[in-house]
Write a protein that holds these residues in place. Structure first.
Motif, PDB file in Angstrom:
ATOM      1  N   SER A  25      46.631  33.544  37.251  1.00 28.99           N
ATOM      2  CA  SER A  25      47.144  32.453  38.071  1.00 28.99           C
ATOM      3  C   SER A  25      47.099  31.122  37.325  1.00 28.99           C
ATOM      4  O   SER A  25      46.094  30.808  36.688  1.00 28.99           O
ATOM      5  N   PRO A  26      48.147  30.323  37.453  1.00 28.32           N
ATOM      6  CA  PRO A  26      48.101  28.978  36.865  1.00 28.32           C
ATOM      7  C   PRO A  26      47.409  27.969  37.776  1.00 28.32           C
ATOM      8  O   PRO A  26      47.201  26.828  37.381  1.00 28.32           O
ATOM      9  N   PHE A  27      47.081  28.368  38.999  1.00 24.37           N
ATOM     10  CA  PHE A  27      46.518  27.428  39.967  1.00 24.37           C
ATOM     11  C   PHE A  27      44.991  27.479  39.951  1.00 24.37           C
ATOM     12  O   PHE A  27      44.401  28.561  39.919  1.00 24.37           O
ATOM     13  N   ALA A  28      44.371  26.296  40.044  1.00 25.49           N
ATOM     14  CA  ALA A  28      42.911  26.220  39.961  1.00 25.49           C
ATOM     15  C   ALA A  28      42.245  26.898  41.160  1.00 25.49           C
ATOM     16  O   ALA A  28      41.123  27.384  41.062  1.00 25.49           O
ATOM     17  N   ASP A  29      42.944  26.943  42.297  1.00 25.18           N
ATOM     18  CA  ASP A  29      42.299  27.424  43.520  1.00 25.18           C
ATOM     19  C   ASP A  29      42.678  28.853  43.888  1.00 25.18           C
ATOM     20  O   ASP A  29      42.404  29.299  44.999  1.00 25.18           O
ATOM     21  N   GLN A  30      43.326  29.581  42.982  1.00 25.88           N
ATOM     22  CA  GLN A  30      43.753  30.947  43.309  1.00 25.88           C
ATOM     23  C   GLN A  30      43.648  31.814  42.069  1.00 25.88           C
ATOM     24  O   GLN A  30      43.971  31.342  40.966  1.00 25.88           O
ATOM     25  N   VAL A  31      43.277  33.078  42.253  1.00 24.69           N
ATOM     26  CA  VAL A  31      43.328  33.995  41.104  1.00 24.69           C
ATOM     27  C   VAL A  31      44.632  34.792  41.180  1.00 24.69           C
ATOM     28  O   VAL A  31      45.332  34.792  42.202  1.00 24.69           O
ATOM     29  N   GLY A  32      44.949  35.471  40.083  1.00 29.00           N
ATOM     30  CA  GLY A  32      46.230  36.167  39.979  1.00 29.00           C
ATOM     31  C   GLY A  32      46.477  37.148  41.113  1.00 29.00           C
ATOM     32  O   GLY A  32      47.595  37.246  41.631  1.00 29.00           O
ATOM     33  N   MET A  42      44.773  41.898  30.740  1.00 32.96           N
ATOM     34  CA  MET A  42      43.777  41.996  29.664  1.00 32.96           C
ATOM     35  C   MET A  42      42.398  42.261  30.227  1.00 32.96           C
ATOM     36  O   MET A  42      41.978  41.622  31.197  1.00 32.96           O
ATOM     37  N   ARG A  43      41.720  43.210  29.600  1.00 31.82           N
ATOM     38  CA  ARG A  43      40.290  43.365  29.862  1.00 31.82           C
ATOM     39  C   ARG A  43      39.591  43.145  28.517  1.00 31.82           C
ATOM     40  O   ARG A  43      39.865  43.873  27.562  1.00 31.82           O
ATOM     41  N   LEU A  44      38.743  42.136  28.460  1.00 34.53           N
ATOM     42  CA  LEU A  44      37.977  41.894  27.238  1.00 34.53           C
ATOM     43  C   LEU A  44      36.634  42.575  27.425  1.00 34.53           C
ATOM     44  O   LEU A  44      35.840  42.187  28.288  1.00 34.53           O
ATOM     45  N   ARG A  76      27.605  42.702  38.271  1.00 31.11           N
ATOM     46  CA  ARG A  76      27.597  41.316  37.794  1.00 31.11           C
ATOM     47  C   ARG A  76      26.208  40.925  37.323  1.00 31.11           C
ATOM     48  O   ARG A  76      25.231  41.090  38.057  1.00 31.11           O
ATOM     49  N   ALA A  77      26.144  40.431  36.109  1.00 37.37           N
ATOM     50  CA  ALA A  77      24.889  39.889  35.587  1.00 37.37           C
ATOM     51  C   ALA A  77      25.217  38.496  35.044  1.00 37.37           C
ATOM     52  O   ALA A  77      26.375  38.076  35.072  1.00 37.37           O
ATOM     53  N   PRO A  90      40.469  42.739  35.061  1.00 32.24           N
ATOM     54  CA  PRO A  90      40.861  42.868  36.467  1.00 32.24           C
ATOM     55  C   PRO A  90      39.675  42.752  37.415  1.00 32.24           C
ATOM     56  O   PRO A  90      39.816  42.218  38.516  1.00 32.24           O
ATOM     57  N   GLU A  91      38.507  43.225  36.982  1.00 37.47           N
ATOM     58  CA  GLU A  91      37.351  43.207  37.880  1.00 37.47           C
ATOM     59  C   GLU A  91      36.506  41.936  37.734  1.00 37.47           C
ATOM     60  O   GLU A  91      35.521  41.748  38.449  1.00 37.47           O
ATOM     61  N   LEU A  92      36.873  41.066  36.825  1.00 35.73           N
ATOM     62  CA  LEU A  92      36.161  39.791  36.631  1.00 35.73           C
ATOM     63  C   LEU A  92      37.193  38.770  36.147  1.00 35.73           C
ATOM     64  O   LEU A  92      37.490  38.689  34.950  1.00 35.73           O
ATOM     65  N   PRO A  93      37.784  38.009  37.085  1.00 34.72           N
ATOM     66  CA  PRO A  93      38.940  37.183  36.735  1.00 34.72           C
ATOM     67  C   PRO A  93      38.664  36.190  35.613  1.00 34.72           C
ATOM     68  O   PRO A  93      37.662  35.481  35.627  1.00 34.72           O
ATOM     69  N   VAL A  94      39.581  36.154  34.669  1.00 33.74           N
ATOM     70  CA  VAL A  94      39.467  35.197  33.566  1.00 33.74           C
ATOM     71  C   VAL A  94      39.509  33.770  34.112  1.00 33.74           C
ATOM     72  O   VAL A  94      38.926  32.846  33.541  1.00 33.74           O
ATOM     73  N   GLU A  95      40.166  33.599  35.281  1.00 32.12           N
ATOM     74  CA  GLU A  95      40.217  32.276  35.908  1.00 32.12           C
ATOM     75  C   GLU A  95      38.790  31.786  36.209  1.00 32.12           C
ATOM     76  O   GLU A  95      38.480  30.605  36.076  1.00 32.12           O
ATOM     77  N   GLU A  96      37.940  32.729  36.629  1.00 33.98           N
ATOM     78  CA  GLU A  96      36.570  32.376  36.989  1.00 33.98           C
ATOM     79  C   GLU A  96      35.768  32.001  35.737  1.00 33.98           C
ATOM     80  O   GLU A  96      35.005  31.031  35.733  1.00 33.98           O
ATOM     81  N   ILE A  97      35.974  32.765  34.673  1.00 30.85           N
ATOM     82  CA  ILE A  97      35.251  32.470  33.426  1.00 30.85           C
ATOM     83  C   ILE A  97      35.716  31.123  32.872  1.00 30.85           C
ATOM     84  O   ILE A  97      34.916  30.328  32.388  1.00 30.85           O
ATOM     85  N   ALA A  98      37.020  30.871  32.968  1.00 28.09           N
ATOM     86  CA  ALA A  98      37.558  29.597  32.464  1.00 28.09           C
ATOM     87  C   ALA A  98      36.927  28.432  33.220  1.00 28.09           C
ATOM     88  O   ALA A  98      36.583  27.414  32.614  1.00 28.09           O
ATOM     89  N   SER A  99      36.746  28.595  34.514  1.00 25.73           N
ATOM     90  CA  SER A  99      36.176  27.463  35.250  1.00 25.73           C
ATOM     91  C   SER A  99      34.710  27.261  34.857  1.00 25.73           C
ATOM     92  O   SER A  99      34.246  26.126  34.773  1.00 25.73           O
ATOM     93  N   HIS A 100      33.986  28.334  34.563  1.00 29.47           N
ATOM     94  CA  HIS A 100      32.612  28.165  34.046  1.00 29.47           C
ATOM     95  C   HIS A 100      32.624  27.428  32.713  1.00 29.47           C
ATOM     96  O   HIS A 100      31.734  26.639  32.412  1.00 29.47           O
ATOM     97  N   ALA A 101      33.635  27.725  31.896  1.00 26.01           N
ATOM     98  CA  ALA A 101      33.690  27.124  30.553  1.00 26.01           C
ATOM     99  C   ALA A 101      34.275  25.718  30.580  1.00 26.01           C
ATOM    100  O   ALA A 101      34.342  25.056  29.545  1.00 26.01           O
ATOM    101  N   GLY A 102      34.753  25.287  31.741  1.00 25.62           N
ATOM    102  CA  GLY A 102      35.387  23.965  31.817  1.00 25.62           C
ATOM    103  C   GLY A 102      36.717  23.941  31.103  1.00 25.62           C
ATOM    104  O   GLY A 102      37.129  22.918  30.545  1.00 25.62           O
TER     105      GLY A 102
END
Ligand code: PLP
Length: 345
Positions: free
Chosen positions: A206-213, A222-224, A281-282, A314-326
């Motif tokens: 998702s390109p939106f800050a308040d929504q995931v894909g 992608m799954r990293l 989740r850890a 898919p099970e851990l949105p990159v959007e969420e990680i990006a927000s942790h990373a600022g």
């Protein structure tokens, strides 16, 4: 990615889709992505080298050079490879004027409607169009393009202004138009026009800050994923990693995962950033180092060497990680480094 393309066609049913695969298809692999998205109507890249790699891999669909060409050799190569070119400044008009006749280009005239990065300003558009039309024998088709600065911000007035300005400039002209990136495809249906240019949404993000894909009907492509390479006990009061920035508040178990900033994990990820270990989740514990991270798995049963650790997917949105990373998902996806093997599943 094919599912995401289908979803985009559903959202923009009257538009053709130019799949944006620049920057190694946002980290997903340029050629495999283009082959996977063979149903796209065209591909868009930033650099000539990217276009040549696609042609070299047998991609015959139209390819658009989003920044155009910068010298006569590049223009000649674009002609040989039948690439479509963006023209966004006067020097590029001159290059085209001076090109030996023979090839008729599809030219996308880029109009700057408020991004203030590339493109002719409104007052220059008539002259640029006149100059292009006068080069009839070098032109197969002329199209118009603009790019939004803030389409991902629902309450920004800028997108409406950009849309209105573009509409005035395109009015009465029969050229095909392209305005919408991923955010505009979903948030600004009026911007869909003849061609849309999704990048991020094709990758399920998702390109939106308040929504995931997934909230937009997309699925992360992608799954990293990496592996636990050690598990250790850390006593209450001990610290983990460079600078000792994480301190155990109780006797803890910490999994060391092979993956660090050398693989594209931002060093700015703070303690507590989620990592999926053993499917649970850890929390990141301590600084990201070049090749490793540490994860507090005290509450996760039976973690052992060899377990998978998912950094995003898919099970851990990159959007969420990006927000942790600022940062934004784009930067994380594009930042996955060369040494990370890409596996198609
Ligand atoms: C000109 C242009 N069009 C389209 C896109 C795709 O944008 P998005 O990934 O937000 O869909 C980009 C990406 O930066 C771009 O530069």
């Amino acid at each position: 990615m094919r599912g995401n393309l289908t979803r985009i066609r559903e959202v923009a049913p009257r538009s053709r889709v130019m799949a944006v695969v620049k920057a190694n298809a946002y980290g997903h692999g340029l050629v495999p992505t283009a082959l996977c998205l063979a149903d796209a109507d065209a591909f868009a890249v930033a650099r000539l080298e990217e276009a040549l790699a696609l042609r070299g891999a047998g991609v015959r669909k139209p390819i658009v050079l989003l920044e155009g060409v910068f010298n006569a050799e590049q223009l000649a190569e674009a002609a040989r490879q039948n690439l479509e070119i963006v023209v966004h400044e006067r020097e590029q008009l001159v290059l085209l004027e001076q090109a030996p006749p023979g090839h008729r280009f599809v030219v996308w005239l880029k109009i700057d409607t408020g991004m203030n990065r590339l493109g002719f300003r409104a007052a220059q558009v008539d002259a640029a169009l006149a100059s292009l039309v006068s080069m009839g024998e070098r032109l197969h088709e002329l199209r118009l393009l603009t790019h939004f600065a803030s389409a991902d911000e629902h309450d920004s007035p800028l997108t409406g202004q950009q849309l209105a300005q573009f509409a005035v400039l395109a009015q009465g002209r029969s050229f095909a138009r392209s305005l919408a990136n991923s955010a505009a495809i979903f948030a600004w249906p009026d911007a869909q026009a003849e061609w849309v240019r999704p990048g991020l949404a094709l990758y399920g993000v998702s390109p939106f800050a308040d929504q995931v894909g997934s909230a937009l009907g997309l699925a992360a492509a992608m799954r990293l994923v990496s592996t636990v390479i050690a598990v250790r006990e850390v006593l209450a009061g001990e610290t983990v990693g460079y600078g000792g920035t994480w301190r155990a508040t109780r006797d803890s178990r910490v999994a060391i995962v092979a993956g660090g900033y050398g693989d594209g994990l931002p060093r700015s990820l703070p303690n507590g950033t989620p990592v999926l270990v053993h499917g649970r989740r850890a929390a990141l514990a301590g600084r990201v180092s070049m090749d490793m991270i540490a994860v507090d798995v005290t509450g996760v049963d039976a973690v052992q060497v060899g377990d998978a650790a998912v950094l995003w997917g898919p099970e851990l949105p990159v959007e969420e990680i990006a927000s942790h990373a600022g940062t934004i998902s784009y930067e994380l996806l594009c930042g996955v480094s060369q040494r990370v093997p890409l596996t198609l599943v």
